[in-house]
Enzyme design. Structure first.
Site, PDB file in Angstrom:
ATOM      1  N   GLU A  88      44.260  32.387  41.525  1.00 43.24           N
ATOM      2  CA  GLU A  88      44.368  33.807  41.300  1.00 43.24           C
ATOM      3  C   GLU A  88      43.909  34.626  42.513  1.00 43.24           C
ATOM      4  O   GLU A  88      44.489  35.659  42.830  1.00 43.24           O
ATOM      5  CB  GLU A  88      43.561  34.206  40.072  1.00 43.24           C
ATOM      6  CG  GLU A  88      44.247  35.341  39.361  1.00 43.24           C
ATOM      7  CD  GLU A  88      43.642  35.614  38.011  1.00 43.24           C
ATOM      8  OE1 GLU A  88      42.800  34.822  37.568  1.00 43.24           O
ATOM      9  OE2 GLU A  88      44.017  36.633  37.429  1.00 43.24           O
ATOM     10  N   ASP A  89      42.868  34.156  43.157  1.00 44.29           N
ATOM     11  CA  ASP A  89      42.242  34.978  44.198  1.00 44.29           C
ATOM     12  C   ASP A  89      42.636  34.619  45.626  1.00 44.29           C
ATOM     13  O   ASP A  89      42.266  35.323  46.555  1.00 44.29           O
ATOM     14  CB  ASP A  89      40.706  34.889  44.101  1.00 44.29           C
ATOM     15  CG  ASP A  89      40.202  35.489  42.800  1.00 44.29           C
ATOM     16  OD1 ASP A  89      41.022  36.088  42.093  1.00 44.29           O
ATOM     17  OD2 ASP A  89      39.006  35.342  42.507  1.00 44.29           O
TER      18      ASP A  89
END
Ligand code: MN
Length: 752
Positions: A88-89
């Site tokens: 996600e990051d």
């Protein structure tokens, strides 16, 4: 990727001991190597990222991995703990994770990433339950949920650094979704902490107050517990029970708060209750320990619970009792084995712990125990536990039944029967959405309308004003409601035909006179509104396709007409408009079935306020014995007693009726009677008969003559008489004429 050799001194955060050990492990130790590799990978990727607290970001994955390790998670889970925020990051893809860490870790990370995408802002309780179920259903591997729970727990622990509105949102979500999930998986220690942390942010004042009160009395409570503990330890040892653990247990603050609210008690009645936990080796010893407790202290009636014999659905087992302690204060006691304790604390995760230590297989029941049912249950349970995966699967099956959980684009969860398609979804959202559905996008891609939906799909329905349902849809929809609504649409879609059919049915019932005006009248509008239709046409259509019965329309219409008359009378209003006078002519016309009979114009007693009419089959006239029959659509038909149509009818369809005494309001009503007269065919006889009837002021409505050579002629007459007396008199008059062979009344066949 190069292997980093990181030690705690090289990082700007303190590495936990277990992690430091993994980093120094030999390459042969597969789990440790996997864990070390995952940490290094995450460390590099999160480098330069910081949390709101100012800590380096990596502190979060390290803490999550630590929680998972405490739960006894395997190498793949702990690795997933390190990597859970990577996809996600950062730029890293799941494919890269699979390359580095294998398929299992990739699946876990992917699962957690997928779950993180949804925004569980607080919905109704029903929505929350759907979210929890969907969550479980989506995580093909239950370990995904556990990683997610650990992630949430650490986020809750560090929530202080978030802005207040975010704190509340996250805390609410935690209370509604994550704490119940932890409970369902039996992970007590996660559940309690998640609840307490949510409590802290959602009801900060109550939280602080309870916390302070509990702390204030702690010393006193602990002294009391110490005495109890000593006594119990001795007594248990005296009877040869080996005590593994015996100590006071902290009660979690939210639990106290909930009890206070449920039982409507003050703080002092609940927070100050001391709680004792006794852990022994075997189930049999649990019951022996309970006997000792009940011997030493007086049990409070109704407070004993045997969760060993009857485990909770999440497999929690223990004996619970509340007794009166030395100082007269209540003392809560929990008794369990170490295995039960692990299951209470770790729930589903206890399987991983036990798989490694072989813990459960060490329990060998003694022969004398075998007579107890609870032991049989334990044995069955142990068999179940031989295959932890099987247990997990069975748990999932039970939890998810046959539903599939999908999302609206707004993030609401919709539960549908398994096999449901975008069409089912559309009709679930709203009938109009289904009726105007043009297409569906599932996870942002166009989808075939008949393709079954899967858990977690985000479904968007594209509608168009002119779009119409298709009959094929009936071949694949999985929900009965979608099926019914498609069918219903088809009924409605032949609207013009339905209106025409309804119109002719109603007209036949009410008569032509004034009918069009009636359709446009206010009472008709009232009927439409009362039945939730837009217009009179809709009512006609509903009659046409059978949604409304003719009878119910007629009854409602009559009610509306009476109501309107009453309003007019009370307001002293005169009918002024053209419409209104037409309407009145309709009302005063014979309009058989609409005549409000309770206005005393009816010659029939016993049918007051009911729709009724004279049966055509036997045409009764006043003075003759009569009986009413309840018909399906036209109210009550009035027959002569002995009419063949009355015979053999069940008693409940018969209504006793009689003739009203003539009400003397001038013109009496007349009744039709059909006669058949057999005559010797001669010129002039027909004219003579009509003359006799005319003398008696009897109206002839219809007449017909049938002749055939060599046979008597047959004359059929329809006449109108006031009553039986007049009828009998005229029959005699005709009979007495020369050339008349026979006179009789005839029935019209068929009609009731
Ligand atoms: Mn995270």
């Amino acid at each position: 990727m190069d292997t980093l050799t990181l030690t705690s001194t090289q990082t700007d955060l303190e590495l936990p001991e277990w992690l430091a050990q993994c980093l120094q492990a030999e390459p042969e130790d597969e789990d440790a190597s996997l864990i070390a590799h995952a940490f290094e990978f995450a460390y590099k990727l999160h480098e330069g990222q910081y949390r709101k607290s100012g800590e380096p970001y990596i502190a979060h994955p390290v803490a999550v991995a630590g929680l998972l390790r405490d739960l006894g998670g395997d190498g793949a889970m702990i690795a997933a703990g390190f990597l859970h925020d990577i996809v996600e990051d950062t730029e890293v893809t799941s494919e890269q994770i699979e390359e580095q860490f294998g398929e299992q870790v990739r699946q876990l990370v992917e699962g957690v990433t997928k779950l993180s995408k949804f925004n569980f802002s607080s919905k109704t309780e029903r929505q929350a339950e759907n979210f929890r179920r969907m969550f479980l259903a989506m995580a093909r591997d239950i370990r995904v949920i556990v990683v997610k729970l650990a992630d949430r727990l650490h986020n809750m622990r560090t929530l202080d650094h978030m802005p207040e509105d975010k704190q509340r949102r996250i805390a609410l979500e935690t209370r509604e979704i994550f704490a119940p999930l932890a409970n369902r998986l039996g992970i007590g220690r996660f559940k309690w902490e998640l609840e307490d942390l949510s409590f802290k942010y959602l009801e900060p004042d109550a939280y602080k107050e309870i916390q302070a009160l509990v702390a204030e009395r702690r010393a006193d409570r602990e002294r009391r517990l110490e005495t109890v503990t000593q006594v119990m330890q001795e007594r248990l040892e005296n009877i040869g029970v080996k005590v593994l653990e015996l100590r006071g247990r902290p009660k979690h603050l939210y639990g106290i708060y909930q009890k206070m609210q449920q039982q409507q008690k003050g703080f002092h009645e609940i927070y100050d209750i001391a709680a004792l936990r006794i852990i022994v080796s075997t189930q049999e010893e649990c019951y022996r320990a309970l006997a000792v407790v009940h011997d030493a202290f007086k049990p409070i009636p109704g407070r004993f619970k045997d969760y060993i014999g009857l485990p909770k659905p999440n497999r929690y087992q223990s004996l619970h009792s509340t007794v009166v302690g030395f100082t007269g204060r209540p003392l809560e006691v929990q008794i369990r084995t170490m295995e039960m304790h692990y299951i209470a604390e770790y729930g589903i995760a206890a399987h991983w712990l036990y798989k490694e230590s072989g813990g459960l297989s060490n329990i060998q029941p003694t022969a004398e125990d075998e007579k107890f049912t609870w032991l049989r249950q334990l044995l069955e349970w142990q068999n179940d536990l031989k295959d932890a995966q099987e247990y997990v699967d069975s748990l999932k099956d039970n939890l998810f039944e046959d539903d599939v959980y999908v999302f609206t684009p707004q993030g609401d969860v919709v539960a549908l029967a398994r096999g449901s398609t975008p069409v089912d979804f559309a009709y679930r959202i709203h009938t109009e959405v289904g009726n105007h559905m043009k297409g569906a996008r599932v996870n942002e891609r166009w989808s075939a309308l008949d393709k079954p939906l899967e858990n977690g799909d985000i479904v968007e329905i594209i509608t168009q004003k002119n779009a119409r349902p298709s009959l094929d849809w009936l071949n694949f929809v999985a929900t009965p409601s979608a099926r019914n609504r498609i069918r219903q649409w088809y009924k409605r879609s032949h609207r013009e035909e339905n209106i025409a059919r309804g119109r002719s049915m109603l007209e036949k019932e009410l008569g032509k006179n004034g009918f069009e005006a009636l359709l446009k009248s206010q009472p008709m509008q009232t009927v439409a509104e009362r039945c939730n239709y837009q217009s009179a046409d809709e009512v006609l259509a509903a009659v046409g396709y059978g949604e409304m019965t003719l009878n119910s329309v007629v009854n409602k219409l009559r009610e509306a007409l009476i109501a309107e008359q009453q309003v007019e009378q009370s307001e002293g209003l005169e009918a002024k408009t053209q419409d209104r006078s037409e309407l009145q002519s309709f009302q005063s016309a014979p309009a058989r079935n609409l005549r409000p009979d309770n206005t005393s114009t009816s010659p029939i007693a016993g049918v007051e306020g009911l729709m009724h009419y004279m049966a055509g089959c036997c045409s009764p006239v006043p003075g003759e014995a009569i009986i009413g029959i309840v018909t399906r659509t036209r109210g009550i038909s009035i027959h002569k007693q002995g009419c063949p149509n009355v015979e053999n009818l069940p008693g409940e369809r018969l209504v006793p009726v009689s003739w009203n005494a003539s009400n003397g309001n001038g013109r009496s009503p007349t009744y039709p009677v059909d006669l058949q007269i057999e005559v010797i065919d001669r010129v002039g006889v027909f004219k003579d008969i009509l003359a006799r009837l005319s003398d008696q002021k009897i109206n002839v409505r219809n007449a017909g003559v049938k002749t055939s050579t060599g046979k008597p002629a047959l004359i059929n007459l329809s006449i109108e008489v006031r009553d039986r007396q007049q009828l009998e008199h005229s029959l005699n008059q005709i009979k007495n004429m020369s050339d008349i062979l026979n006179v009789c009344r005839v029935s019209q066949a068929g009609e009731q």
